[in-house]
Enzyme design. Structure first.
Site, PDB file in Angstrom:
ATOM      1  N   GLY A 216     -39.207  -3.868 -12.441  1.00 34.72           N
ATOM      2  CA  GLY A 216     -37.956  -4.611 -12.624  1.00 34.72           C
ATOM      3  C   GLY A 216     -37.211  -4.434 -14.145  1.00 34.72           C
ATOM      4  CB  SER A 217     -34.542  -6.429 -15.251  1.00 33.62           C
ATOM      5  OG  SER A 217     -33.801  -6.577 -16.678  1.00 33.62           O
ATOM      6  CB  THR A 218     -35.007  -3.523 -19.790  1.00 37.65           C
ATOM      7  OG1 THR A 218     -33.706  -3.713 -19.740  1.00 37.65           O
ATOM      8  CG2 THR A 218     -35.272  -1.907 -19.221  1.00 37.65           C
ATOM      9  CB  VAL A 219     -33.753  -8.803 -19.174  1.00 41.20           C
ATOM     10  CG1 VAL A 219     -33.864 -10.086 -19.525  1.00 41.20           C
ATOM     11  CG2 VAL A 219     -32.583  -8.151 -19.484  1.00 41.20           C
TER      12      VAL A 219
END
Lengths: 396, 134
Positions: B61-64
């Site tokens: 999933g997201s780099t966040v």
């Protein structure tokens, strides 16, 4: 990883904890991806700027890094924010969101990052030279810098780009290395491409077909920079493409060996299919142009098409602050506003809280926006050329 | 039993293992304020990662996600250590910046939830100190 003496001192903690952690991060990434050394970078482009994307955890990390003394060593620019930093009230952005967004920008400024807030740094005076190593996040800027300018960067995350900016180096792997920049697939373009939206559709198709490839395009002679910007953004959104070559157009195309590579075709049928795939059955209550951020030439085209017309639905033209200023100087912003449209700086439809502003169906000319708006902004999307958007909104 | 892997983030920490075969997306999957796994489709839904040695194949999933790992640490609800089969850049970035010991290239099928683990992030070693009592 081979380290020089200064880098060894940093890892031993002699230059403070922030630099140590940032370099440690780069060393680990280098080891994961098989780099054996660092290369110095000419610039960095940092993503993860919108409060909508990074939230409180991101805000707190950036403020901590700034307070602990993290400072960039190379020219470093910033991706779009979640708001127009000057006109956010007029857009109806909630106060709390704007306040936290400002704190994020302040933290970056404290670290020495230039608050350009745009995904097209190469259009606002940060144009990399051929062969320069970079650490750029923002997938559409990565593919433009690699392909159109011949610079060298991997698809960095916001954090790895920031770490590279603070350390002034990036691990030498992937697109930094000559052997990974060779074409892997030939794309023969037969469809007539009239507009950036058509180039975006081509990009979307190729990114789907070969998400990790290096495409070599035949039949794009005479394509403009704006069209190549749309092409790359589409490929980087539907796939993970970081580099393409276009015959007689891009700087590294001449040295490509294409004999024996897989070939795919993009004809009128494929163009029609992608346009349909990106379009929902809905009546747009907003149109957004400028993903990636609109160039001066694109703003000029919109102003010209709007001459003597009146918009019946909101039109947002998103661009960089510096480009908006120049467009104002030439009277283009005023022309768009006279027709009832808006030129918005520092942000874009993807990272702004569009869903909170009451919009549900958005017309776009960008394959990247069409890919991200449904998930990130809860929008249904209608995919059109610039000309078709203006006609729809002015009721011709 | 000692398992030798690769150092991702230095530091020594021990704790009870929380093991899953499913990848974890920290962004949208773990609440940075409470450390609770909030992804309703995840097999660990509702469990807390705080103080545990979190053992999972890899992130997704997201780099966040890296920011979320940092947020967990800042809020005092971070895992004591992370153990992966393959540590991709998102988890690596988060672990290093949050100073959470992390080791990868570990055959995680050898570890069961409830085992008492000691992780040496700098040396890349995961030691199973005690097996869960059945």
């Amino acid at each position: 990883m081979e380290l020089d003496r200064e880098q060894e001192r940093i890892l031993a903690g002699e230059r403070g904890p922030v630099l140590e952690r940032m370099l440690r991060l780069l060393v680990r990434l280098g080891e994961i991806y098989g780099a054996d050394r660092f290369v110095p970078i000419a610039s960095a482009q940092v993503s993860g700027v919108s409060y909508k994307s990074i939230g409180d955890p991101g805000l707190e990390l950036l403020e901590d890094l700034a307070a602990q003394g993290a400072r960039v060593r190379v020219p470093t620019t910033l991706n779009p924010a979640g708001i127009d930093l000057e006109a956010w009230r007029e857009l109806g952005i909630p106060e709390e969101f704007a306040r936290k967004q400002m704190r994020i920008i302040e933290a970056f400024k404290q670290m020495g990052v230039q608050p350009t807030a745009t995904c097209v740094p190469y259009l606002v005076g940060h144009r990399p030279g051929f062969g320069e190593h970079l650490a750029w996040a923002e997938s559409s800027a990565v593919v433009f810098a690699n392909s159109v300018l011949g610079a060298r960067t991997n698809r960095e995350s916001g954090l790895s780009a920031l770490a590279a900016a603070v350390c002034g180096v990036t691990p030498d792997y992937g697109y930094h290395r000559e052997e990974n920049r060779k074409a892997t697939v030939v794309v023969r373009v037969e469809a007539p491409l009239r507009d950036a939206a058509d180039f975006g559709a081509l990009g979307y198709y190729v990114g789907q077909r070969c998400p990790n490839g290096v495409p070599y395009f035949e039949g794009l002679g005479g394509a403009s920079e704006d069209q190549l910007k749309a092409l790359g953004a589409g490929m980087a959104a539907s796939g993970a493409v970081a580099l393409f070559h276009a015959e007689r157009v891009t700087p590294e195309s001449g040295k490509q060996e294409t004999a024996g590579l897989e070939r795919i075709e993009f004809g009128a049928g494929e163009l029609k299919k992608i346009r349909e795939e990106l379009t929902s059955d809905c009546e747009p209550d907003l149109a957004v142009i400028g993903c990636p951020h609109a160039s001066l030439a694109e703003i000029e085209e919109i102003a010209r098409r709007l001459e003597g017309k009146r918009l019946r639905k909101p039109l947002w033209v998103c661009t960089a602050r510096a480009i908006k200023r120049e467009a104002e100087r030439r009277g283009l912003v005023q022309a768009i506003e006279r027709a009832g449209g808006r030129v918005i700086a520092d942000t874009c439809a993807v990272v702004a809280p569009l869903e909170a502003l009451g919009f549900g169906c958005t017309a776009v000319n960008s394959a990247k926006a069409a890919r991200y708006l449904p998930g990130l902004c809860k929008q249904r999307v209608v995919y059109m050329r610039t000309e078709e958007i203006i006609d729809l909104l002015t009721g011709v | 039993m000692k398992l030798k892997g690769r150092s991702i983030s230095p530091g020594r920490a021990g704790g009870e293992a929380l093991v899953t075969r499913e990848p974890i997306s920290f962004y949208g999957g773990v609440d940075p304020k409470t450390g609770t796994i909030i992804d309703p489709r995840h097999e660990l839904h509702g469990q807390s990662v705080g103080g545990k040695v979190l053992v999972f194949p890899h992130g997704r999933g997201s780099t966040v996600g890296a920011y979320v790992i940092y947020g967990l640490k800042r809020n005092g609800v971070a895992p004591a250590a992370l153990v992966n089969e393959f540590c991709e850049p998102i988890v690596a970035s988060g672990a290093i910046l949050a100073e959470i010991p992390c080791v990868d290239q570990i055959p995680i099928d050898n570890i069961r939830t409830g085992d008492l683990l000691l992780v040496d992030g700098g040396k890349g070693i995961v030691e199973i100190k005690a097996r869960r009592k059945i």
